[in-house]
Motif scaffolding. Structure first.
Motif, PDB file in Angstrom:
ATOM      1  N   ALA A   1       0.835  -1.213   0.000  1.00 20.36           N
ATOM      2  CA  ALA A   1       0.000   0.000   0.000  1.00 20.36           C
ATOM      3  C   ALA A   1       0.866   1.259   0.000  1.00 20.36           C
ATOM      4  O   ALA A   1       0.548   2.246  -0.680  1.00 20.36           O
ATOM      5  CB  ALA A   1      -0.927  -0.013   1.211  1.00 20.36           C
ATOM      6  N   LYS A   2       1.969   1.239   0.768  1.00 14.18           N
ATOM      7  CA  LYS A   2       2.877   2.385   0.784  1.00 14.18           C
ATOM      8  C   LYS A   2       3.498   2.598  -0.595  1.00 14.18           C
ATOM      9  O   LYS A   2       3.592   3.734  -1.092  1.00 14.18           O
ATOM     10  CB  LYS A   2       3.989   2.161   1.813  1.00 14.18           C
ATOM     11  CG  LYS A   2       3.547   2.199   3.265  1.00 14.18           C
ATOM     12  CD  LYS A   2       3.509   3.616   3.798  1.00 14.18           C
ATOM     13  CE  LYS A   2       3.293   3.630   5.307  1.00 14.18           C
ATOM     14  NZ  LYS A   2       3.200   5.016   5.833  1.00 14.18           N
ATOM     15  N   LEU A   3       3.944   1.515  -1.211  1.00 14.01           N
ATOM     16  CA  LEU A   3       4.565   1.616  -2.522  1.00 14.01           C
ATOM     17  C   LEU A   3       3.565   2.103  -3.570  1.00 14.01           C
ATOM     18  O   LEU A   3       3.889   2.949  -4.418  1.00 14.01           O
ATOM     19  CB  LEU A   3       5.146   0.256  -2.924  1.00 14.01           C
ATOM     20  CG  LEU A   3       6.375  -0.170  -2.103  1.00 14.01           C
ATOM     21  CD1 LEU A   3       6.586  -1.671  -2.179  1.00 14.01           C
ATOM     22  CD2 LEU A   3       7.612   0.562  -2.595  1.00 14.01           C
ATOM     23  N   LYS A   4       2.358   1.597  -3.492  1.00 14.65           N
ATOM     24  CA  LYS A   4       1.327   2.032  -4.432  1.00 14.65           C
ATOM     25  C   LYS A   4       0.965   3.501  -4.207  1.00 14.65           C
ATOM     26  O   LYS A   4       0.624   4.223  -5.149  1.00 14.65           O
ATOM     27  CB  LYS A   4       0.075   1.160  -4.313  1.00 14.65           C
ATOM     28  CG  LYS A   4      -0.950   1.394  -5.425  1.00 14.65           C
ATOM     29  CD  LYS A   4      -2.075   0.382  -5.377  1.00 14.65           C
ATOM     30  CE  LYS A   4      -3.030   0.579  -6.543  1.00 14.65           C
ATOM     31  NZ  LYS A   4      -3.684   1.896  -6.526  1.00 14.65           N
ATOM     32  N   GLU A   5       1.065   3.957  -2.951  1.00 16.60           N
ATOM     33  CA  GLU A   5       0.783   5.362  -2.678  1.00 16.60           C
ATOM     34  C   GLU A   5       1.774   6.267  -3.394  1.00 16.60           C
ATOM     35  O   GLU A   5       1.401   7.322  -3.926  1.00 16.60           O
ATOM     36  CB  GLU A   5       0.818   5.629  -1.164  1.00 16.60           C
ATOM     37  CG  GLU A   5       0.449   7.067  -0.802  1.00 16.60           C
ATOM     38  CD  GLU A   5       0.381   7.303   0.699  1.00 16.60           C
ATOM     39  OE1 GLU A   5       0.163   8.467   1.097  1.00 16.60           O
ATOM     40  OE2 GLU A   5       0.545   6.334   1.473  1.00 16.60           O
ATOM     41  N   VAL A   6       3.055   5.872  -3.416  1.00 17.01           N
ATOM     42  CA  VAL A   6       4.053   6.649  -4.159  1.00 17.01           C
ATOM     43  C   VAL A   6       3.679   6.704  -5.634  1.00 17.01           C
ATOM     44  O   VAL A   6       3.724   7.767  -6.270  1.00 17.01           O
ATOM     45  CB  VAL A   6       5.463   6.041  -3.986  1.00 17.01           C
ATOM     46  CG1 VAL A   6       6.459   6.750  -4.909  1.00 17.01           C
ATOM     47  CG2 VAL A   6       5.923   6.141  -2.551  1.00 17.01           C
ATOM     48  N   ILE A   7       3.281   5.558  -6.187  1.00 13.76           N
ATOM     49  CA  ILE A   7       2.900   5.500  -7.600  1.00 13.76           C
ATOM     50  C   ILE A   7       1.679   6.372  -7.862  1.00 13.76           C
ATOM     51  O   ILE A   7       1.665   7.190  -8.794  1.00 13.76           O
ATOM     52  CB  ILE A   7       2.636   4.037  -8.013  1.00 13.76           C
ATOM     53  CG1 ILE A   7       3.945   3.236  -7.984  1.00 13.76           C
ATOM     54  CG2 ILE A   7       1.987   3.963  -9.386  1.00 13.76           C
ATOM     55  CD1 ILE A   7       3.762   1.743  -8.172  1.00 13.76           C
ATOM     56  N   ASP A   8       0.655   6.231  -7.040  1.00 14.39           N
ATOM     57  CA  ASP A   8      -0.605   6.952  -7.275  1.00 14.39           C
ATOM     58  C   ASP A   8      -0.441   8.459  -7.119  1.00 14.39           C
ATOM     59  O   ASP A   8      -0.975   9.240  -7.923  1.00 14.39           O
ATOM     60  CB  ASP A   8      -1.682   6.440  -6.313  1.00 14.39           C
ATOM     61  CG  ASP A   8      -2.125   5.015  -6.630  1.00 14.39           C
ATOM     62  OD1 ASP A   8      -1.805   4.522  -7.731  1.00 14.39           O
ATOM     63  OD2 ASP A   8      -2.786   4.397  -5.768  1.00 14.39           O
ATOM     64  N   ARG A   9       0.269   8.881  -6.068  1.00 12.13           N
ATOM     65  CA  ARG A   9       0.466  10.323  -5.874  1.00 12.13           C
ATOM     66  C   ARG A   9       1.330  10.902  -6.998  1.00 12.13           C
ATOM     67  O   ARG A   9       1.084  12.016  -7.469  1.00 12.13           O
ATOM     68  CB  ARG A   9       1.104  10.599  -4.512  1.00 12.13           C
ATOM     69  CG  ARG A   9       0.166  10.377  -3.322  1.00 12.13           C
ATOM     70  CD  ARG A   9       0.843  10.739  -2.011  1.00 12.13           C
ATOM     71  NE  ARG A   9       0.008  10.457  -0.851  1.00 12.13           N
ATOM     72  CZ  ARG A   9      -0.892  11.292  -0.351  1.00 12.13           C
ATOM     73  NH1 ARG A   9      -1.073  12.477  -0.910  1.00 12.13           N
ATOM     74  NH2 ARG A   9      -1.603  10.951   0.710  1.00 12.13           N
ATOM     75  N   SER A  10       2.343  10.159  -7.428  1.00 14.61           N
ATOM     76  CA  SER A  10       3.224  10.631  -8.504  1.00 14.61           C
ATOM     77  C   SER A  10       2.445  10.816  -9.795  1.00 14.61           C
ATOM     78  O   SER A  10       2.557  11.850 -10.462  1.00 14.61           O
ATOM     79  CB  SER A  10       4.381   9.647  -8.722  1.00 14.61           C
ATOM     80  OG  SER A  10       5.201   9.549  -7.586  1.00 14.61           O
TER      81      SER A  10
ATOM     82  N   PRO B   1      12.819  -2.642  -1.763  1.00 13.59           N
ATOM     83  CA  PRO B   1      13.068  -1.208  -1.621  1.00 13.59           C
ATOM     84  C   PRO B   1      13.288  -0.839  -0.152  1.00 13.59           C
ATOM     85  O   PRO B   1      12.966  -1.613   0.756  1.00 13.59           O
ATOM     86  CB  PRO B   1      11.757  -0.599  -2.125  1.00 13.59           C
ATOM     87  CG  PRO B   1      10.726  -1.593  -1.695  1.00 13.59           C
ATOM     88  CD  PRO B   1      11.381  -2.956  -1.807  1.00 13.59           C
ATOM     89  N   SER B   2      13.845   0.329   0.071  1.00 10.23           N
ATOM     90  CA  SER B   2      13.956   0.862   1.422  1.00 10.23           C
ATOM     91  C   SER B   2      12.628   1.498   1.808  1.00 10.23           C
ATOM     92  O   SER B   2      12.209   2.481   1.201  1.00 10.23           O
ATOM     93  CB  SER B   2      15.076   1.909   1.492  1.00 10.23           C
ATOM     94  OG  SER B   2      14.934   2.697   2.654  1.00 10.23           O
ATOM     95  N   MET B   3      11.978   0.954   2.824  1.00 11.50           N
ATOM     96  CA  MET B   3      10.702   1.521   3.244  1.00 11.50           C
ATOM     97  C   MET B   3      10.896   2.881   3.923  1.00 11.50           C
ATOM     98  O   MET B   3       9.958   3.681   3.983  1.00 11.50           O
ATOM     99  CB  MET B   3       9.959   0.553   4.162  1.00 11.50           C
ATOM    100  CG  MET B   3       9.609  -0.783   3.495  1.00 11.50           C
ATOM    101  SD  MET B   3       8.757  -0.601   1.896  1.00 11.50           S
ATOM    102  CE  MET B   3       7.184   0.088   2.417  1.00 11.50           C
ATOM    103  N   LEU B   4      12.108   3.147   4.404  1.00 10.56           N
ATOM    104  CA  LEU B   4      12.415   4.476   4.939  1.00 10.56           C
ATOM    105  C   LEU B   4      12.410   5.491   3.789  1.00 10.56           C
ATOM    106  O   LEU B   4      11.847   6.593   3.912  1.00 10.56           O
ATOM    107  CB  LEU B   4      13.773   4.453   5.635  1.00 10.56           C
ATOM    108  CG  LEU B   4      14.066   5.558   6.655  1.00 10.56           C
ATOM    109  CD1 LEU B   4      13.102   5.494   7.829  1.00 10.56           C
ATOM    110  CD2 LEU B   4      15.503   5.453   7.149  1.00 10.56           C
ATOM    111  N   CYS B   5      13.024   5.118   2.662  1.00 14.21           N
ATOM    112  CA  CYS B   5      13.030   5.995   1.490  1.00 14.21           C
ATOM    113  C   CYS B   5      11.627   6.149   0.908  1.00 14.21           C
ATOM    114  O   CYS B   5      11.268   7.219   0.402  1.00 14.21           O
ATOM    115  CB  CYS B   5      13.978   5.451   0.428  1.00 14.21           C
ATOM    116  SG  CYS B   5      15.719   5.503   0.894  1.00 14.21           S
ATOM    117  N   VAL B   6      10.843   5.077   0.978  1.00 12.94           N
ATOM    118  CA  VAL B   6       9.467   5.137   0.494  1.00 12.94           C
ATOM    119  C   VAL B   6       8.669   6.167   1.298  1.00 12.94           C
ATOM    120  O   VAL B   6       7.925   6.978   0.743  1.00 12.94           O
ATOM    121  CB  VAL B   6       8.803   3.752   0.561  1.00 12.94           C
ATOM    122  CG1 VAL B   6       7.303   3.844   0.341  1.00 12.94           C
ATOM    123  CG2 VAL B   6       9.435   2.811  -0.469  1.00 12.94           C
TER     124      VAL B   6
END
Length: 385
Positions: free
Chosen positions: A49-58, A250-255
């Protein structure tokens, strides 16, 4: 210009003008990472969900077309570009555009690593654009939108045919989120988190148009494909990659940091707000250069002048000669770093001697304005040596 130039009273509140990794967004602190999903699998439900949030917001901020796909991929922008080159090229001839270090690097990849036979290289020196009218978009085309090491960007995409047969593969690492990208003209676009949004390194983003997906599913490269580059399985796109199911860990801190920077971008007006801040920074430098006779822009055409990687060089009116002239920008950058005024503003190692000042959206225009008198001061010190 003499050593009598007074020491400026005002200092930039933030001395970070590096062209990558770039300054964090204004007001950033480690507290922004408190919600990072640490100690959990990136394949867990909240991890995806966090990774998809980066994709969706981008994709929302950039205004990607609904049928374009966006993925988080390994190894920063370099990994994203190389994934595209290794996966997509070989089906037809390719035009490679190069006018600075990174574009020349992609030429090396295609001509010497992939060893494609039908390669045309269209080049220009630092500060210039190649002849875009010479490009044949019925062939594949690989180019940088903004030359990070030369400060030269393409002014538009009018040279790309709407009915092209080839794919346009665009390295937009220092352009995405700072410049308008004409998505219908672009089939593959890449960038990294550590540029315009001031994120952390090692993660790249990859955009694919429907035409690029069609190529992936219909073309099998003649070379072995490393696992880390594989976007298809059994001749079909691996859709999960574009929904947050990353190829590697991936680094979840960077995410979390990427999510924070995207939220900030939304708060300041989205893409338009980001572009406006970067443009303000360029205009501040343009105004200073216009009234300063010893400096000029490396790009000779204002239409192709970058608003992010702002590259400057000594003008013909600078009296320094020989080695003193050659080393002056580096010595100026060193002096300003020692003073804590500006860090990492010496020109790129392969570029002509000069200064490279990052003007992306995370740099406050007030800090850019405060830097200009210090450049005058540093030059005066070098001139007096």
């Amino acid at each position: 210009m003499t050593a009598n130039v007074p020491r400026p009273d005002q200092r930039p509140a933030n001395p970070l003008f590096s062209s990558g990794p770039c300054a964090k967004r204004p007001g950033w602190s480690p507290a922004a990472l408190e919600d990072a999903l640490l100690g959990r699998s990136h394949r867990s439900t909240p991890g995806k969900a966090k990774l998809k949030e980066v994709i969706d917001r981008s994709r929302a901020i950039l205004g990607l077309p609904d049928d374009y796909r966006l993925a988080i991929v390994p190894a920063s922008d370099t990994g994203a570009v190389e994934m595209a080159l290794w996966s997509l090229l070989g089906a037809r001839g390719v035009d490679m555009l190069a006018w600075e270090s990174f574009g020349k690097g992609w030429v090396t990849d295609v001509a010497k690593q992939l060893k494609l036979e039908d390669v045309r290289v269209i080049e220009a020196d630092y500060g210039l654009l190649p002849n875009l009218d010479a490009v044949d978009t019925d062939r594949d085309v690989v180019f940088t939108w903004n030359g990070t090491t030369s400060g030269v960007r393409v002014p538009d995409a009018d040279w790309i045919a709407d009915d092209r047969k080839g794919l346009t593969i665009c390295d937009a690492t220092s352009a995405a989120f700072a410049m308008d990208l004409p998505w219908p003209k672009l089939d593959v676009v890449t960038w990294s988190w550590q540029k315009v949004l001031g994120g952390e390194g090692a993660h790249g983003m990859l955009v694919l148009s429907p035409r690029a997906v069609e190529r992936l599913e219909s073309h099998s490269p003649a070379w072995p494909m490393p696992k880390i580059f594989r976007l298809t399985k059994g001749g079909k796109l691996i859709e999960g990659v574009f929904k947050g199911e990353t190829i590697n860990t991936p680094s979840m801190l960077c995410v979390e940091d990427a999510i924070d920077s995207l939220k900030w971008a939304e708060d300041i007006g989205g893409l338009r707000g980001l572009i406006d801040r970067s443009q303000q920074n360029l205009e501040i430098v343009e105004d200073w250069v216009a009234r300063t006779n010893w400096i000029e822009f490396l790009p000779n055409d204002p239409a192709s002048r970058s608003s992010t990687s702002i590259c400057l060089m000594l003008s013909d009116k600078c009296p320094l000669e020989g080695d003193r002239r050659e080393t002056a920008p580096k010595r100026m950058a060193g002096l300003l770093e020692k003073e804590g005024i500006a860090l990492d503003i010496n020109g790129y190692r392969d570029a002509p001697p000069g200064l490279r000042i990052w003007g992306g959206a995370t740099v406050e225009p007030s800090n850019m304005a405060a830097l200009m008198p210090w450049l005058d001061w540093a030059y005066a010190q070098i001139l007096a040596e």
